[in-house]
Design an enzyme around this catalytic site. Structure first.
Site, PDB file in Angstrom:
ATOM      1  N   ASP A  63       0.886  -1.162   0.000  1.00  0.00           N
ATOM      2  CA  ASP A  63       0.000   0.000   0.000  1.00  0.00           C
ATOM      3  C   ASP A  63       0.924   1.211   0.000  1.00  0.00           C
ATOM      4  O   ASP A  63       1.689   1.409   0.958  1.00  0.00           O
ATOM      5  CB  ASP A  63      -0.888  -0.022   1.255  1.00  0.00           C
ATOM      6  CG  ASP A  63      -1.840   1.159   1.306  1.00  0.00           C
ATOM      7  OD1 ASP A  63      -1.542   2.216   0.712  1.00  0.00           O
ATOM      8  OD2 ASP A  63      -2.884   1.037   1.970  1.00  0.00           O
ATOM      9  N   ASN A  90       2.149   2.970 -10.704  1.00  0.00           N
ATOM     10  CA  ASN A  90       0.856   2.872 -11.406  1.00  0.00           C
ATOM     11  C   ASN A  90      -0.333   3.080 -10.479  1.00  0.00           C
ATOM     12  O   ASN A  90      -1.375   3.569 -10.920  1.00  0.00           O
ATOM     13  CB  ASN A  90       0.759   1.491 -12.075  1.00  0.00           C
ATOM     14  CG  ASN A  90      -0.660   1.170 -12.511  1.00  0.00           C
ATOM     15  OD1 ASN A  90      -1.145   1.674 -13.523  1.00  0.00           O
ATOM     16  ND2 ASN A  90      -1.355   0.342 -11.721  1.00  0.00           N
ATOM     17  N   TYR A 162      -8.160  14.931  -8.777  1.00  0.00           N
ATOM     18  CA  TYR A 162      -7.482  13.924  -9.606  1.00  0.00           C
ATOM     19  C   TYR A 162      -6.605  14.578 -10.675  1.00  0.00           C
ATOM     20  O   TYR A 162      -5.428  14.252 -10.818  1.00  0.00           O
ATOM     21  CB  TYR A 162      -8.521  13.009 -10.259  1.00  0.00           C
ATOM     22  CG  TYR A 162      -7.896  11.970 -11.172  1.00  0.00           C
ATOM     23  CD1 TYR A 162      -7.212  10.884 -10.633  1.00  0.00           C
ATOM     24  CD2 TYR A 162      -7.982  12.087 -12.557  1.00  0.00           C
ATOM     25  CE1 TYR A 162      -6.623   9.936 -11.465  1.00  0.00           C
ATOM     26  CE2 TYR A 162      -7.405  11.140 -13.384  1.00  0.00           C
ATOM     27  CZ  TYR A 162      -6.723  10.071 -12.838  1.00  0.00           C
ATOM     28  OH  TYR A 162      -6.138   9.134 -13.659  1.00  0.00           O
ATOM     29  N   LYS A 166      -2.318  14.554 -11.087  1.00  0.00           N
ATOM     30  CA  LYS A 166      -1.518  14.078 -12.225  1.00  0.00           C
ATOM     31  C   LYS A 166      -0.647  15.218 -12.771  1.00  0.00           C
ATOM     32  O   LYS A 166       0.444  14.975 -13.277  1.00  0.00           O
ATOM     33  CB  LYS A 166      -2.431  13.495 -13.301  1.00  0.00           C
ATOM     34  CG  LYS A 166      -3.191  12.244 -12.853  1.00  0.00           C
ATOM     35  CD  LYS A 166      -2.281  11.085 -12.445  1.00  0.00           C
ATOM     36  CE  LYS A 166      -3.055   9.790 -12.221  1.00  0.00           C
ATOM     37  NZ  LYS A 166      -2.198   8.670 -11.785  1.00  0.00           N
ATOM     38  N   THR A 197     -11.543   0.150 -17.078  1.00  0.00           N
ATOM     39  CA  THR A 197     -11.134  -0.501 -15.825  1.00  0.00           C
ATOM     40  C   THR A 197     -12.144  -0.136 -14.736  1.00  0.00           C
ATOM     41  O   THR A 197     -13.026   0.706 -14.940  1.00  0.00           O
ATOM     42  CB  THR A 197      -9.733  -0.019 -15.363  1.00  0.00           C
ATOM     43  OG1 THR A 197      -9.838   1.376 -15.028  1.00  0.00           O
ATOM     44  CG2 THR A 197      -8.670  -0.218 -16.417  1.00  0.00           C
TER      45      THR A 197
HETATM   46  P1  NAP Z   1      -7.893   0.230 -11.409  1.00  0.00           P
HETATM   47  O1  NAP Z   1      -8.231  -0.955 -12.246  1.00  0.00           O
HETATM   48  O2  NAP Z   1      -8.900   0.750 -10.450  1.00  0.00           O
HETATM   49  O3  NAP Z   1      -6.518  -0.070 -10.663  1.00  0.00           O
HETATM   50  C1  NAP Z   1      -5.987   0.800  -9.702  1.00  0.00           C
HETATM   51  C2  NAP Z   1      -4.971   0.012  -8.911  1.00  0.00           C
HETATM   52  O4  NAP Z   1      -4.361   0.900  -7.954  1.00  0.00           O
HETATM   53  C3  NAP Z   1      -5.593  -1.128  -8.120  1.00  0.00           C
HETATM   54  O5  NAP Z   1      -4.727  -2.221  -8.110  1.00  0.00           O
HETATM   55  C4  NAP Z   1      -5.725  -0.527  -6.725  1.00  0.00           C
HETATM   56  O6  NAP Z   1      -5.747  -1.491  -5.690  1.00  0.00           O
HETATM   57  C5  NAP Z   1      -4.423   0.250  -6.687  1.00  0.00           C
HETATM   58  N1  NAP Z   1      -4.335   1.205  -5.597  1.00  0.00           N
HETATM   59  C6  NAP Z   1      -5.165   2.239  -5.290  1.00  0.00           C
HETATM   60  N2  NAP Z   1      -4.718   2.866  -4.188  1.00  0.00           N
HETATM   61  C7  NAP Z   1      -3.581   2.214  -3.802  1.00  0.00           C
HETATM   62  C8  NAP Z   1      -2.663   2.391  -2.747  1.00  0.00           C
HETATM   63  N3  NAP Z   1      -2.808   3.341  -1.810  1.00  0.00           N
HETATM   64  N4  NAP Z   1      -1.579   1.556  -2.669  1.00  0.00           N
HETATM   65  C9  NAP Z   1      -1.410   0.584  -3.585  1.00  0.00           C
HETATM   66  N5  NAP Z   1      -2.270   0.350  -4.585  1.00  0.00           N
HETATM   67  C10 NAP Z   1      -3.325   1.168  -4.695  1.00  0.00           C
HETATM   68  O7  NAP Z   1      -7.524   1.497 -12.332  1.00  0.00           O
HETATM   69  P2  NAP Z   1      -6.602   1.691 -13.611  1.00  0.00           P
HETATM   70  O8  NAP Z   1      -7.438   2.370 -14.614  1.00  0.00           O
HETATM   71  O9  NAP Z   1      -5.905   0.431 -13.955  1.00  0.00           O
HETATM   72  O10 NAP Z   1      -5.572   2.763 -13.045  1.00  0.00           O
HETATM   73  C11 NAP Z   1      -4.180   2.579 -13.030  1.00  0.00           C
HETATM   74  C12 NAP Z   1      -3.504   3.932 -13.218  1.00  0.00           C
HETATM   75  O11 NAP Z   1      -3.858   4.448 -14.503  1.00  0.00           O
HETATM   76  C13 NAP Z   1      -3.920   4.992 -12.201  1.00  0.00           C
HETATM   77  O12 NAP Z   1      -2.788   5.722 -11.796  1.00  0.00           O
HETATM   78  C14 NAP Z   1      -4.869   5.891 -12.990  1.00  0.00           C
HETATM   79  O13 NAP Z   1      -4.867   7.208 -12.505  1.00  0.00           O
HETATM   80  C15 NAP Z   1      -4.224   5.806 -14.367  1.00  0.00           C
HETATM   81  N6  NAP Z   1      -5.115   6.178 -15.466  1.00  0.00           N
HETATM   82  C16 NAP Z   1      -6.211   5.431 -15.766  1.00  0.00           C
HETATM   83  C17 NAP Z   1      -7.023   5.803 -16.834  1.00  0.00           C
HETATM   84  C18 NAP Z   1      -8.235   5.004 -17.244  1.00  0.00           C
HETATM   85  O14 NAP Z   1      -8.942   5.436 -18.205  1.00  0.00           O
HETATM   86  N7  NAP Z   1      -8.533   3.877 -16.608  1.00  0.00           N
HETATM   87  C19 NAP Z   1      -6.714   6.945 -17.595  1.00  0.00           C
HETATM   88  C20 NAP Z   1      -5.573   7.670 -17.258  1.00  0.00           C
HETATM   89  C21 NAP Z   1      -4.790   7.281 -16.201  1.00  0.00           C
HETATM   90  P3  NAP Z   1      -7.143  -2.154  -5.150  1.00  0.00           P
HETATM   91  O15 NAP Z   1      -7.494  -3.249  -6.122  1.00  0.00           O
HETATM   92  O16 NAP Z   1      -6.770  -2.632  -3.804  1.00  0.00           O
HETATM   93  O17 NAP Z   1      -8.164  -1.048  -5.131  1.00  0.00           O
END
Ligand code: NAP
Length: 239
Positions: A63, A90, A162, A166, A197
């Site tokens: 975490d 990430n 958010y 970033k 996601t």
């Molecule tokens: P996701 O499927 O919700 O995955 C987020 C991951 O981060 C999960 O494994 C979550 O763990 C973990 N997490 C959250 N808080 C944490 C903490 N304090 N310590 C460790 N792990 C933590 O979302 P995603 O879309 O793959 O997001 C991944 C990255 O991509 C993020 O940085 C997000 O801002 C970025 N992003 C996403 C998008 C998009 O369209 N999806 C667009 C731009 C940027 P849990 O499973 O325990 O919750």
């Protein structure tokens, strides 16, 4: 040097699902040993089991807001591998949309703890191990939302905590790249695009594997590659 110490090693935070899991899969397929960070041990184990078909993948409880958890991971890497080649920051979080005039400092703190403070704390704790690599790479997973000059940043309802987390992460990327300019380490930001996601209720238009591609590319840059930039699939993003 035993085989663990000779292995090319990556750590991906928040890799039990979504984009992080696909970054881990891609790096494992390229032959790296990949540690997948997961807040929850059970979810991390299940993801590591799935990814074991793609290469050498191990789960670690991590975490990024919990200093004790960070220290355990640093110790494990130090004792078992003696170095780290790739760090993918990430893990990310968001709070629901509110107008800027309604946002509270608590909303900001909740998002910044993971997206900003967690990145800095983990990166600083791992820098001595990254400096032992002959080609250290740090990739911060950011978003087009953080780029003030990109049209796409303002489409729909950008969440102020958010988006600005970033923007801060992009600036942090530049600060690290400047400090580390005379080392082999390269530090870049990867913007995955709008990916389906949990983060957005699976409303994104890209697959997690498509979103992971730019981070994988930046994690495996050769010595002539850039440092201190923020990139998506089509190139460098504006501020
Ligand atoms: P996701 O499927 O919700 O995955 C987020 C991951 O981060 C999960 O494994 C979550 O763990 C973990 N997490 C959250 N808080 C944490 C903490 N304090 N310590 C460790 N792990 C933590 O979302 P995603 O879309 O793959 O997001 C991944 C990255 O991509 C993020 O940085 C997000 O801002 C970025 N992003 C996403 C998008 C998009 O369209 N999806 C667009 C731009 C940027 P849990 O499973 O325990 O919750």
């Amino acid at each position: 040097m035993n085989s663990r110490r000779g292995a090319r090693l990556a750590l991906v935070t928040g890799a039990n699902k979504g984009i992080g899991k696909e970054i881990a899969r891609g790096l494992a397929r390229l032959g790296l040993v990949v540690l997948i960070g997961s807040r929850d041990v059970g979810r991390g184990r299940a993801a590591a089991r799935e990814l074991s078909e793609d290469g050498a993948v191990l789960d670690v409880q991590l975490d990024v807001t919990d200093r004790a958890s960070i220290e355990r991971v640093v110790l494990l890497i130090q004792n078992d591998y003696g170095h780290l080649d790739v760090l993918i920051n990430n893990a990310g979080t968001n709070v629901g949309y509110q107008k800027p005039s309604e946002v509270t400092a608590e909303d900001f703190r909740a998002v910044y703890e993971t997206n900003v403070f967690g990145v800095v704390t983990l990166t600083n704790a791992l820098l001595p191990l990254l400096l032992r690599s002959d080609a250290g790479r740090i990739v911060n997973v950011t978003s087009v939302r953080g780029s003030i000059g990109a049209e796409a940043a303002w489409v729909g309802q950008p969440s102020m905590p958010y988006s600005t987390s970033k923007t801060a992460l992009n600036a942090i990327t530049v600060h690290y790249s400047r400090e580390l300019a005379n080392t082999p380490i390269k530090v870049n930001g990867a913007a995955p695009g709008h990916v389906a996601t949990d983060f957005n209720g699976f409303r994104g238009t890209r697959s997690p594997a498509e979103g992971a591609a730019i981070a994988i590319r930046l994690a495996t840059l050769d010595a002539s590659g850039p440092s201190g930039g923020v990139f998506d699939d089509s190139g460098k993003l504006p501020w």
